[in-house]
Write an enzyme that holds these catalytic residues in place. Structure first.
Site, PDB file in Angstrom:
ATOM      1  N   GLY A 283       0.851   2.248   5.603  1.00 45.09           N
ATOM      2  CA  GLY A 283       1.087   3.635   5.961  1.00 45.09           C
ATOM      3  C   GLY A 283       1.574   4.571   4.882  1.00 45.09           C
ATOM      4  N   LYS A 285       0.192   6.130   2.308  1.00 49.09           N
ATOM      5  CA  LYS A 285      -0.612   7.328   2.028  1.00 49.09           C
ATOM      6  C   LYS A 285      -0.754   8.203   3.273  1.00 49.09           C
ATOM      7  CE  LYS A 285      -2.887   5.221  -1.914  1.00 49.09           C
ATOM      8  NZ  LYS A 285      -2.068   3.993  -1.881  1.00 49.09           N
ATOM      9  N   CYS A 401      -5.818  -0.049  -6.288  1.00 51.44           N
ATOM     10  CA  CYS A 401      -4.729  -0.346  -7.227  1.00 51.44           C
ATOM     11  C   CYS A 401      -5.237  -1.330  -8.284  1.00 51.44           C
ATOM     12  CB  CYS A 401      -3.489  -0.864  -6.514  1.00 51.44           C
ATOM     13  SG  CYS A 401      -3.763  -2.258  -5.422  1.00 51.44           S
TER      14      CYS A 401
END
Length: 448
Positions: A283, A285, A401
């Site tokens: 959660g 972002k 990432c």
């Protein structure tokens, strides 16, 4: 139980190639008052294990594979402190290691540990020398952006080579070679430092409940060392357990690295928009979208993993953020049939995690070069799903990432060409140990 004992117990139980370390570490932390120290020892050894074993081999003249596992892990802890914790006196770390070996009621084992560590320390010249200084760099093991540990024997492979990078930063050789080929030695070296650093913990104030200055004051009053970060965050110098910090239960903040915050900043959620976070859990972002969006908007969050989606609901509840519609992945098609496509679809895709090796310490043991095509296929599938959910003229925001070109620039270019999209912006952030440190990642914004 002191930190070294607890760290040894964790290292004896975990196989980083097969299981995550954090659950085992969390259980052990309940048995020691030296939680932060234990955490540093465990994660420090795992981030730097290949380099530590190189010291055992080249300086200690021993073969790690022939050392009993308890003694090997005990020795690894001591060498981690010797090389990467120069503030710890040499005599103290040697005596502690020997004492722990003796606690196993074996004078022979204690003697082995003592002899091995004495041999290594006898070759130690300086625990903090400048990197790139007059010392022969084959004798210096890098430990930070500007310093390394100097021995009087050749320890490292040829500087500038993939073998050097793989040893210095405990990387798979193929990954070290890839970084060298794409970034050049200087940038690849910085990526290595960023991947073995002690990562700072950053928190974002929940602006619906508190401003940054008030949260800083609250932390300071509780004795938590914290400082403002240029991106509006707070960096914690002595975090301890996040869920025990003042303001956590009240939902005054959430954890987020500066590199992760760049993703939402890349597309500036605006008024009247409908936004879908396609891989939303846990959660971070989604929460940032709520914090950054201007004017009335609609945010929908979904994830294919129902357990992780429940964690997202819990995080939203703790923060008191109600402006999100959480939809199970199996119900998403029906939701779109009812409400129509979205203005923006965010795809924060599962990836190799090569930008967050400092935090995800197991990745360097698990990731194989042959895994990348499978990961890219999954990422392409998610982008294809997003293409069917965005309105004409809307945006697809893709982020990882990872810092691998196959998962980022190459994949976005191929997808945009196939789906007739325009790439509006791209940004690759490399991990860095420079102050303020941060993780690595990638974000691209495409217009349908």
């Amino acid at each position: 139980m002191d930190a070294r004992q607890a760290a040894l117990q964790v290292l004896m139980q975990v196989d980083p190639a097969r299981q995550p370390v954090q659950p085992i570490l969390d259980r052990m932390l309940d048995l020691t008052e030296q939680r932060q120290r234990c955490t540093d020892l465990v994660l420090g050894v795992l981030r730097n294990r290949r380099a530590i074993d190189r010291v055992i081999t080249r300086v200690g003249a021993a073969r790690p594979e022939r050392i009993e596992r308890p003694l090997l892990n005990l020795t690894r802890i001591a060498i981690y402190e010797l090389v990467y914790c120069p503030q710890t006196p040499v005599y103290a770390l040697v005596d502690q290691a020997v004492g722990l070996a003796r606690a196993g009621r074996s004078a022979k084992r204690a003697g082995f540990v003592n002899a091995l560590l004495r041999r290594i320390t006898s070759h130690l010249v300086d625990r903090q020398v400048p990197i790139g200084g007059p010392a022969d760099q084959r004798r210096v093991l890098p430990t930070g952006p500007r310093t390394g540990c100097l021995f009087d024997v050749d320890l490292m492979p040829e500087p500038g080579s993939a073998d050097y990078m793989a040893v210095a930063f405990s990387l798979p050789r193929w990954l070290a070679a890839d970084w060298l080929a794409r970034f050049g030695y200087q940038q690849a070296f910085q990526c290595g430092l960023g991947s073995t650093r002690r990562p700072s913990v950053y928190i974002q104030p929940n602006l619906a409940r508190v401003d940054r200055q008030s949260l800083l004051a609250r932390l300071s009053a509780a004795g938590v060392q914290a400082e403002p970060h240029p991106a509006g965050m707070i960096r914690l110098a002595s975090p301890g357990r996040i869920d025990r910090l003042p303001g956590y239960d009240e939902g005054l903040f959430y954890v987020q690295d500066p590199a992760a915050a760049i993703v939402v900043q890349a597309f500036h959620p605006g008024p009247q928009q409908t936004i879908l976070d396609l891989c939303a859990a846990p959660g971070g972002k989604t929460i940032q979208i709520l914090q950054d969006a201007r004017g009335p908007f609609r945010v929908v969050a979904t994830d294919k993993d129902p357990d992780r989606l429940e964690i997202l609901r819990q995080n939203l509840g703790r923060l008191g953020l109600n402006g999100v519609e959480v939809v199970g992945s199996e119900d998403l098609a029906g939701y779109v049939d009812m409400h129509g496509p979205f203005d923006t679809v965010l795809v924060d895709a599962p990836c190799s995690n090569t930008g967050v090796l400092a935090r995800r310490v197991e990745v360097r043991y698990r990731l194989r070069q042959v895994d990348l095509p499978r990961l890219c296929a999954g990422q392409m599938e998610l982008l294809g799903q997003a293409r069917g959910l965005v309105r004409p003229g809307g945006r697809i925001v893709y982020s990882t990432c990872s810092i691998q070109q196959q998962e980022n620039q190459d994949l976005v270019t191929a997808f945009a060409r196939r789906g007739h999209l325009v790439i509006e912006s791209e940004r690759l952030t490399l991990p860095s140990a420079e102050d303020p440190d941060h993780d690595g990642g990638y974000v691209a914004v495409m217009r349908a």
